[in-house]
Design an enzyme around this catalytic site. Structure first.
Site, PDB file in Angstrom:
ATOM      1  N   THR A 194      -2.446  -0.090   8.093  1.00 43.09           N
ATOM      2  CA  THR A 194      -1.859   0.301   6.811  1.00 43.09           C
ATOM      3  C   THR A 194      -0.348   0.082   6.808  1.00 43.09           C
ATOM      4  O   THR A 194       0.286   0.140   7.851  1.00 43.09           O
ATOM      5  CB  THR A 194      -2.190   1.779   6.479  1.00 43.09           C
ATOM      6  OG1 THR A 194      -1.588   2.119   5.239  1.00 43.09           O
ATOM      7  CG2 THR A 194      -1.671   2.729   7.548  1.00 43.09           C
ATOM      8  N   ARG A 195       0.181  -0.168   5.590  1.00 43.39           N
ATOM      9  CA  ARG A 195       1.642  -0.232   5.407  1.00 43.39           C
ATOM     10  C   ARG A 195       2.049   0.668   4.241  1.00 43.39           C
ATOM     11  O   ARG A 195       3.152   0.591   3.739  1.00 43.39           O
ATOM     12  CB  ARG A 195       2.123  -1.657   5.163  1.00 43.39           C
ATOM     13  CG  ARG A 195       1.311  -2.459   4.172  1.00 43.39           C
ATOM     14  CD  ARG A 195       1.941  -3.808   3.873  1.00 43.39           C
ATOM     15  NE  ARG A 195       2.458  -3.864   2.534  1.00 43.39           N
ATOM     16  CZ  ARG A 195       1.750  -4.204   1.466  1.00 43.39           C
ATOM     17  NH1 ARG A 195       0.475  -4.494   1.576  1.00 43.39           N
ATOM     18  NH2 ARG A 195       2.304  -4.233   0.276  1.00 43.39           N
ATOM     19  N   HIS A 199      -3.285   8.663   1.212  1.00 43.94           N
ATOM     20  CA  HIS A 199      -3.653   9.686   0.242  1.00 43.94           C
ATOM     21  C   HIS A 199      -5.090  10.149   0.556  1.00 43.94           C
ATOM     22  O   HIS A 199      -5.696   9.706   1.518  1.00 43.94           O
ATOM     23  CB  HIS A 199      -3.511   9.135  -1.172  1.00 43.94           C
ATOM     24  CG  HIS A 199      -2.115   8.679  -1.481  1.00 43.94           C
ATOM     25  ND1 HIS A 199      -1.051   9.559  -1.521  1.00 43.94           N
ATOM     26  CD2 HIS A 199      -1.596   7.441  -1.706  1.00 43.94           C
ATOM     27  CE1 HIS A 199       0.058   8.881  -1.781  1.00 43.94           C
ATOM     28  NE2 HIS A 199      -0.241   7.603  -1.892  1.00 43.94           N
ATOM     29  N   HIS A 202      -7.809   7.494   1.190  1.00 41.62           N
ATOM     30  CA  HIS A 202      -7.692   6.803   2.481  1.00 41.62           C
ATOM     31  C   HIS A 202      -8.245   7.693   3.606  1.00 41.62           C
ATOM     32  O   HIS A 202      -8.907   7.217   4.522  1.00 41.62           O
ATOM     33  CB  HIS A 202      -6.228   6.472   2.798  1.00 41.62           C
ATOM     34  CG  HIS A 202      -5.579   5.602   1.768  1.00 41.62           C
ATOM     35  ND1 HIS A 202      -4.586   6.068   0.945  1.00 41.62           N
ATOM     36  CD2 HIS A 202      -5.790   4.312   1.426  1.00 41.62           C
ATOM     37  CE1 HIS A 202      -4.199   5.105   0.138  1.00 41.62           C
ATOM     38  NE2 HIS A 202      -4.915   4.027   0.400  1.00 41.62           N
ATOM     39  N   ARG A 288      -9.985  -4.697   0.634  1.00 39.12           N
ATOM     40  CA  ARG A 288      -9.934  -5.699  -0.447  1.00 39.12           C
ATOM     41  C   ARG A 288      -8.552  -6.306  -0.444  1.00 39.12           C
ATOM     42  O   ARG A 288      -7.555  -5.607  -0.323  1.00 39.12           O
ATOM     43  CB  ARG A 288     -10.140  -5.003  -1.803  1.00 39.12           C
ATOM     44  CG  ARG A 288     -11.560  -4.905  -2.274  1.00 39.12           C
ATOM     45  CD  ARG A 288     -11.637  -4.169  -3.610  1.00 39.12           C
ATOM     46  NE  ARG A 288     -11.818  -5.086  -4.734  1.00 39.12           N
ATOM     47  CZ  ARG A 288     -10.867  -5.441  -5.578  1.00 39.12           C
ATOM     48  NH1 ARG A 288      -9.653  -4.974  -5.436  1.00 39.12           N
ATOM     49  NH2 ARG A 288     -11.124  -6.252  -6.568  1.00 39.12           N
TER      50      ARG A 288
END
Length: 570
Positions: A194-195, A199, A202, A288
């Protein structure tokens, strides 16, 4: 018995004693000071994150990687890891020579034995690696407008790791992570790349992914270089730490990855998979449009939503890391919980907040519901991103000499100071040249340096909550884009194209410069002997012909109000 994914992996470091000896010898070597991106690459080369690479790619390896994602020996590797340098620096280095690689403070990190030196076909690299030679792609723009023209290749002898003063307890090398997994008895590990802040969706997604794979979870956020405009890694790590205790105890670990992302979509996904395998992971969640950079010049997505997943699946066995499909999680109001979107029956109420909507709510200081994000995460985001009317910003007026930029800038400054609320600084082109850039001439290179200096000062003003007003000619698109990226890391960048036609500017010619340029007495004069590249999509375009200064300045004020940068919050 130790499973392969947690057994030690080769590194490029020499022993402590050898490193001490090499440091002394390296004092005699030619030195290259690495850029932030090169430092990220070097760290992962040395610690095994980029295994099986033994250094920056040779020309044969580079050609293989660009053409078909394979090193010269046939090994799968999708991303060119190259040491780009300027022509001037390349002229001082020859194959067969050892060079010292240093950080920006001059600390020696490694010695590189240069084996290759060549000028790459960057258009071909952009086409093959990123899918298009399109400057809207951040990595393509970097390739053409930031990276050096010449590539050096050769094996690396690692002396010491780059120094990080932040979150040291959270930074693990591949071997440190593998040792942790061995100690904890973890054998199946799902990596979450992740970058962005995490929330509730996730958290639910990652928890389910680990549960479905019957594996432990490694939250492995990128804290090297990501995409311009991303939330800074200091804020993001504080957000990650705030949600760690939402996961079941002893099933989840977080570690930071100092990777310079390329936003290369499908190829990047394969690259991330190899990097996660090297860090001891057996599975990786691929989302995605994984590592997609957004829209191309035609306003369409660079990559299809599932291109990355398809390419990863094709090479999964060679990557050595299994893909876990990213499930799009949505909040079902009736059941007060997150569920996969594709498993929801008709007739239920689905709630969702897009990234754009989240940014708008943060910008305007609006409520962010608890079903969407954790209060601890929202608090961290609000510290970094107060409502827009309390943030710093930069107004960047660009146009030909005599277009009226400076006059509008002065009027604008007075109007903003009259409103009060934030300190306002005018960085006029002529004034900056006198105080910051007096040694510079008017060549393209020197004009670029001058604009970047203005951008740097404006970014510092913006970062500290002030308003910067800049009024240089700034004729080149690439330089203006670079300044925009510098400033947008901290606040809004409002580009105003003062689009007064050349004929009108020549008529005004208060300083007599156009006359001298027409006579050939001033070389490289913008609009006469040197081009002015008009902004394609400025926030505002103003033609000063037949309009007074007050009206023009008022147009800028109205635009700032429309963007929420000035308003009643003060």
């Amino acid at each position: 018995m130790t499973t392969p994914n947690v057994a030690p992996i080769p590194e490029l470091y020499v022993s402590y004693d050898s490193a001490a000896k090499l440091k002394l010898e390296a004092a005699e070597l030619f030195s290259i000071d690495l850029t932030p991106r090169q430092l990220c690459d070097l760290e992962l080369l040395m610690n095994g994150g980029f295994y099986p690479l033994k250094g920056f790619l040779s020309e044969a390896d580079y050609n293989g990687v660009v053409k078909d994602m394979r090193l010269a020996d046939g090994t799968l590797w999708p991303m060119p890891i190259t040491l780009d340098v300027s022509e001037e620096l390349a002229g001082k280095v020859e194959p067969g020579q050892d060079v010292a690689l240093r950080d920006q403070e001059g600390v020696i990190l490694a010695i590189m034995s240069v084996s290759d030196k060549w000028e790459p076909n960057k258009a071909l690299e952009a086409e093959k690696v990123f899918g298009a030679d399109d400057l809207a792609h951040p990595a393509v723009n970097y390739l053409h407008n930031t990276a050096g023209k010449i590539y050096l290749g050769g094996p690396i002898t690692g002396i010491q790791q780059p120094i990080h003063y932040d979150f040291r307890a959270r930074r693990d090398t591949p071997n440190e992570l593998r040792a942790y997994f061995r100690k904890m008895g973890w054998r199946k590990i799902v990596a979450f790349q992740t970058r962005n802040p995490l929330h509730r969706a996730h958290q639910e997604l990652t928890f389910r992914a680990a549960k479905d794979a019957q594996a432990n979870l490694l939250i492995h956020p990128v804290v090297g270089m990501t995409k311009a405009g991303d939330i800074d890694h200091f804020t993001r790590v504080r957000c990650y730490e705030a949600v760690l205790d939402k996961y079941p105890a002893a099933t989840t670990h977080m570690s930071l990855l100092n990777l310079a992302m390329r936003m290369a979509g499908p190829r990047e996904a394969v690259w991330h998979g190899i990097i996660r395998r090297n860090h001891g992971c057996t599975h990786m969640i691929v989302g995605r449009d994984h590592a997609g950079p957004g829209k191309n010049s035609a306003g369409e997505d660079f990559y299809g939503p599932y291109d990355a997943q398809e390419l990863f699946r094709t090479y999964q066995d060679e990557i050595g890391c299994e893909m876990v499909d990213f499930k799009h999680m949505v909040y079902v109001q009736e059941r007060a919980q997150y569920e996969p979107a594709d498993e929801i029956e008709e007739g239920v109420t689905v709630l969702n907040i897009s990234g754009t909507e989240l940014r708008r709510r943060l910008m305007e200081g609006l409520e962010i519901p608890e079903w969407f994000s954790f209060p601890e995460v929202v608090n961290e985001l609000r510290k970094t991103k107060p409502p827009r009317a309390q943030q710093g910003f930069t107004v960047f007026l660009t146009g030909l000499s005599g277009s009226g930029k400076s006059t509008i800038a002065n009027a604008l400054m007075v109007k903003l100071m009259e409103m009060g609320g934030r300190p306002t600084t005018l960085l006029d082109g002529d004034v900056v040249r006198k105080h910051l850039s007096s040694e510079l001439g008017f060549s393209k290179e020197h004009r670029d340096i001058n604009i970047r200096r203005i951008g740097y000062v404006a970014s510092e003003i913006t970062k500290n909550g002030g308003i910067a007003i800049c009024a240089p000619i700034a004729p080149y698109t690439a330089t203006r884009r670079s300044v925009r990226e510098m400033i947008e890391a901290y606040g809004a960048f409002v580009e105003v194209h003062v689009a007064t036609p050349l004929e009108e500017c020549e008529k005004r010619d208060r300083k007599g410069l156009y006359k001298l340029a027409r006579e050939g007495k001033i070389k490289e004069f913008t609009g006469i002997s040197d081009p002015y590249e008009e902004p394609a999509k400025p926030e505002l375009r103003i033609d000063t012909q037949g309009t007074d200064v007050d009206f023009c300045a008022q147009q800028v004020i109205l635009k700032l109000e429309q963007m929420g940068l000035i308003g009643s919050e003060r």
